[in-house]
Structure formats: C-alpha cells, structure tokens
Design a protein around this motif. Structure first.
Motif, short mmCIF file in Angstrom:
data_model
loop_
_atom_site.label_atom_id
_atom_site.label_comp_id
_atom_site.label_asym_id
_atom_site.label_seq_id
_atom_site.Cartn_x
_atom_site.Cartn_y
_atom_site.Cartn_z
N GLU A 254 -5.75 10.91 -5.10
CA GLU A 254 -6.37 11.15 -3.80
C GLU A 254 -7.66 11.94 -3.97
O GLU A 254 -7.83 12.65 -4.96
CB GLU A 254 -5.41 11.90 -2.87
CG GLU A 254 -4.78 11.05 -1.77
CD GLU A 254 -5.78 10.43 -0.81
OE1 GLU A 254 -6.97 10.81 -0.78
OE2 GLU A 254 -5.37 9.52 -0.06
N GLY B 44 -5.85 18.40 8.13
CA GLY B 44 -4.93 19.13 8.99
C GLY B 44 -3.84 18.19 9.48
O GLY B 44 -4.12 17.12 10.03
N GLN C 86 -1.53 -1.43 -5.29
CA GLN C 86 -2.42 -2.06 -6.29
C GLN C 86 -2.78 -1.12 -7.45
O GLN C 86 -2.93 -1.57 -8.58
CB GLN C 86 -3.71 -2.55 -5.62
CG GLN C 86 -4.57 -1.44 -5.04
CD GLN C 86 -5.85 -1.95 -4.37
OE1 GLN C 86 -6.10 -3.14 -4.32
NE2 GLN C 86 -6.65 -1.05 -3.83
N ASP D 221 -2.34 -1.37 3.86
CA ASP D 221 -3.29 -1.48 2.75
C ASP D 221 -4.71 -1.07 3.12
O ASP D 221 -5.68 -1.56 2.53
CB ASP D 221 -3.23 -2.90 2.13
CG ASP D 221 -3.30 -4.03 3.13
OD1 ASP D 221 -3.08 -3.78 4.33
OD2 ASP D 221 -3.54 -5.18 2.73
N ARG E 34 -5.24 16.77 0.13
CA ARG E 34 -4.83 15.35 0.23
C ARG E 34 -3.94 14.93 -0.94
O ARG E 34 -3.00 14.17 -0.76
CB ARG E 34 -6.07 14.46 0.26
CG ARG E 34 -6.94 14.66 1.49
CD ARG E 34 -8.17 13.76 1.42
NE ARG E 34 -7.78 12.38 1.57
CZ ARG E 34 -7.94 11.66 2.68
NH1 ARG E 34 -8.50 12.18 3.75
NH2 ARG E 34 -7.55 10.41 2.74
N GLN F 45 -7.90 12.35 12.87
CA GLN F 45 -6.65 11.75 13.35
C GLN F 45 -6.18 10.55 12.53
O GLN F 45 -5.14 9.99 12.83
CB GLN F 45 -6.83 11.30 14.81
CG GLN F 45 -7.00 12.46 15.79
CD GLN F 45 -5.68 13.11 16.17
OE1 GLN F 45 -4.63 12.79 15.61
NE2 GLN F 45 -5.70 14.01 17.12
N TYR G 224 -0.87 7.18 2.73
CA TYR G 224 -0.05 7.95 3.68
C TYR G 224 0.77 7.01 4.58
O TYR G 224 1.94 7.28 4.85
CB TYR G 224 -0.93 8.85 4.56
CG TYR G 224 -1.81 9.79 3.78
CD1 TYR G 224 -1.27 10.57 2.75
CD2 TYR G 224 -3.17 9.91 4.05
CE1 TYR G 224 -2.06 11.44 2.02
CE2 TYR G 224 -3.96 10.78 3.32
CZ TYR G 224 -3.41 11.54 2.31
OH TYR G 224 -4.20 12.39 1.58
N GLY H 104 0.83 -1.21 0.00
CA GLY H 104 0.00 0.00 0.00
C GLY H 104 0.85 1.25 0.00
O GLY H 104 1.78 1.38 0.80
N VAL I 99 -0.05 -1.07 9.83
CA VAL I 99 0.06 0.37 10.14
C VAL I 99 -1.14 1.09 9.50
O VAL I 99 -1.76 0.59 8.58
CB VAL I 99 1.36 1.02 9.59
CG1 VAL I 99 2.60 0.53 10.31
CG2 VAL I 99 1.50 0.82 8.09
#
Ligand SMILES: Cc1cc2nc3c(=O)[nH]c(=O)nc-3n(C[C@H](O)[C@H](O)[C@H](O)COP(=O)(O)OP(=O)(O)OC[C@H]3O[C@@H](n4cnc5c(N)ncnc54)[C@H](O)[C@@H]3O)c2cc1C
Length: 375
Positions: free
Chosen positions: A45, A51, A39, A162, A111, A305, A18, A15, A292
């Motif tokens: 995006e 933020g 992929q 991913d 983004r 967040q 970010y 992936g 992650v």
C-alpha cells in the motif's frame, strides 16, 4: 437467504484491496465459500494515512475485528480546516454513528497497516495472489472467471473489487474510462520529530491555499505523521515525474513550517500520482455479479470517503444476502441501499476545498453541522 443456502454459495472476489478484503470478511462470516483473487504477487500500500469513520469502525465491531484495527490506529476527536498560513477556517468533531452507545471514534491509520489488519483476519488460503482476471463470462446464475495465469474458476457470485480500472466493470457494466481531476497527490509518512511541531495531537488538519491542499494526519501510535499534498497540475500521466522544486512551487505562500517539511522530504519515499475518479455507473450488478469499492464508485479523496465506502459496501452486501430470498434479489437490494449514498459522495467529492467553497459550506462559523469533510 437461509444459512444452508449461504453455506452452499461459492463466491469469487476479484481484488484484495480494502473492498475485496472487507467483502471477504463479511461474506465468509455468513458461512459462504469465499475465495479472493488478486493480481499482485505481493500486497503493498501507499505510505500514507487515512481516517476510518465511526460507521466503518462500527462495521469492524460487528465483524469481531475492531481490536485488530484499533491496535494499529489512533482515535481522533476532530478535524480542522485552516488557511495555508495557519488561520482557522472551521473545526468540527468527526460525525458519530446515529444511536451509537459505544462512543465509537474515527481512527487514523497507515494504509499499509490497514490492509495488513484486514487481510490478517482472513483464513489462511482464502487469498490467491498472482491471479489477474482477464475475462469474466456471466452465465446468469453463475459466472466463469479466466485469469492470465491460465486458472479458470466458476462461481455462483462474483464480486468485482478490482479498483478504479476494474476489468469486471469494463466487461459487464461500463466501458467509460476514469476521469482526470486536474490534480496530483503527493503522499508520504514522516517522523513526528520532522513535523516542525505541527502534529501535537491526534487530529487531522487540512491547510488550503491557491488550489493546493496540505493534509497533516497524525499517526501517534507510530510516532509519525502522514503528509499529503494535493495540488493542481494539468499533467494527466498516472505516475507523473515530479521534483521537489515542483512540490515547493505548489506551497508558495504557505506557513514556513509546511514549506520546511516539504523541503526536508526524501523524494524516494513520496508517492506521486495523478488523481482520477469515475462518473457514476448506472448499474452495479447482474443476477450473479456485483461491483464494490472503487470498481463501483471511485471518488476523489476530498471527502476522505473512498476506503470508508468500500467497507460499508461490504457490510451492505452481506446484510442484503441475509435479508433477501435469492442472490439476484440481494444484489438489487444492495445497489438500492448503497448507490444513492455513493452517487452523492462522488458528486460532493468533486467539489474542491478552496477557502471560498469552505465558507460557502460553513458560512461565517468555525464549527458547523456539515458532517462530511476532508479525509
Ligand atoms: C490521494 C488519495 C487519497 C485518498 N485518501 C482517502 C482517505 O483519506 N480516506 C478514504 O476513505 N479513502 C481515501 N482514498 C480512496 C481510497 O484509497 C480508495 O477508495 C480505496 O483504496 C479503494 O479500495 P478498493 O479496494 O475498492 O480498490 P483498490 O485499493 O484499488 O484495490 C483494488 C485491488 O484489485 C486488484 N486488481 C485490479 N485489477 C485486477 C484484476 N484484473 N485481477 C485481479 N486483481 C485486480 C488491485 O491490484 C488491487 O489490489 C484516497 C485515494 C487517493 C487516490
């Protein structure tokens, strides 16, 4: 781990969002041999702003990429929550990093610019597009990844970055699917000239009323504003069909200028999706595979967040690899440091921001000490 051990470590990241891009930066700085498998054949995006918190910007400073991100973002001082009719409910400075001497601010960013900035600092050839992971075989101290294009890769450490529908999570850690929030998100970016004078500074404002939240997030460096609506809707289709009339109905009773912005929207530019998160996953790692970002802890966006946590995960993972004596120990340390934080963020992100809930959190005051709120 010793530098020589880290340099011999073959890492496969699944992936290039970010989380994957940040992990690639942080782990390659350790000297490891990093490859990222994405992929998509092209990185794209959603047209919307987010933020980046001071703690995230601080990680970028550590990685030497602060300027690359700062030059495509605008620093912001505070965020404000108001009623749909523009009456202030609370206003608060963005929380600072404890002990920070640099005065690091929150940065508002598009983004698309953000993912371009992150991928742009990776060495040529590190990211392999058109590689969709099909199966992952965990063999203890290494894993075998098979992609739908027939490629087979072996790695000492696999990072599942991913996203919310993570194949890595589903194959090794949890077969529970994403959870629908009962909400839709309608997102786009408009010219500041089309914002009816509602974006005159660099601060994020959220307007709330009758289950609808409207975010106006200025992107001054682009002369634009991110205009996002989150509204209640029982349709759980991932990419639902929504008309402008449907959107206007969610804004009934809102300030006329907000209604006018929505009325003027070019619907072809509006990203429309149902909003999902996942329940906390008990375990994020084996001895050689770790999750992650959204793959580990997809959360609702009400606290803004998710992407920030993805960056902090990447930093936490790199710190743990430096500190521990083995990959196995490092992954346990990474989970011990990061999971309690994201479990709590997942929990509070499921709380809404109705006016009553804001007043519960910020009783009787227009400025308050609660650090986490909104985007
Ligand atoms: C409406 C909305 C508003 C939000 N607002 C904010 C905000 O203001 N602030 C904030 O911090 N966060 C926000 N978020 C959350 C944020 O967008 C996510 O947390 C963040 O994008 C997660 O990044 P990620 O890299 O973990 O996952 P993703 O961005 O989903 O990236 C995963 C990547 O993996 C790839 N992939 C998936 N499966 C495979 C496979 N089998 N093989 C290879 N590649 C694969 C995908 O193509 C994708 O590129 C918001 C989310 C939503 C929905």
């Amino acid at each position: 781990m010793q530098s020589s051990e880290l340099e011999n470590l073959k890492i496969a990241i699944v992936g290039a969002g970010y989380a994957g891009a940040a992990a690639a930066k942080a782990l390659s700085l350790l000297g490891a041999d990093v490859n990222v498998y994405e992929q998509a054949s092209q990185i794209r995006e959603v047209g919307a702003g987010i933020g980046l918190r001071p703690s995230t910007m601080d990680r970028f400073r550590q990685w030497g990429i602060f300027d690359a991100v700062a030059q495509v973002s605008s620093p912001s001082d505070y965020f404000e929550i108001l009623t749909g009719t523009n009456d202030p409910i609370m206003k608060e400075e963005w929380p600072a990093v404890p002990g920070d001497t640099e005065g690091t601010k929150t940065h508002l960013i598009h983004r698309g610019d953000f993912i371009d900035a992150l991928l742009g600092v990776l060495p040529e050839g590190m990211v392999h597009l058109g590689h969709k992971l099909e199966t992952l075989e965990d063999k203890g101290d290494r894993s075998v990844l098979t992609f739908t294009n027939g490629t087979i890769v072996e790695a000492d450490l696999v990072i599942g970055a991913d996203g919310i529908k993570s194949v890595v999570r589903q194959q090794l850690f949890s077969d529970k699917g994403p959870v629908f929030s009962g909400e839709h998100a309608y997102r786009t970016v408009i010219s500041v000239d089309d914002a009816y004078g509602m974006a005159t500074d660099d601060n994020l404002r959220m307007y709330i009323g009758r289950g609808t939240k409207v975010y106006l997030l200025p992107l001054r460096h682009r002369g634009q504003v991110s205009f996002d609506i989150t509204a209640l809707c029982p349709d759980s289709t991932w990419a639902p069909t929504i008309t402008k009339e449907d959107i206007l109905a969610t804004l009934e009773g809102f300030d006329e200028r907000i209604v006018n912005i929505a009325r003027d929207l070019d619907m072809d530019t509006v990203s429309i999706r149902a909003v999902y998160d996942i329940d906390p996953v008990d375990v994020w790692h084996t001895d050689s595979v770790a999750l992650v970002g959204d793959a580990a802890h997809s959360m609702l966006h009400h606290q803004g967040q998710g992407a920030n946590s993805a960056i902090l995960d990447a930093g936490g993972l790199a710190d743990a690899l430096k500190e521990a004596d083995s990959v196995k120990e490092a992954l346990a340390l990474y989970q011990a440091n990061r999971k309690p934080v994201t479990d709590e963020l997942q929990r509070i992100s499921r709380q809404g921001w109705t006016e009553d809930e804001v007043n519960d959190v910020f009783p009787g005051q227009k400025t308050a000490a609660q650090p986490a709120a909104t985007k």
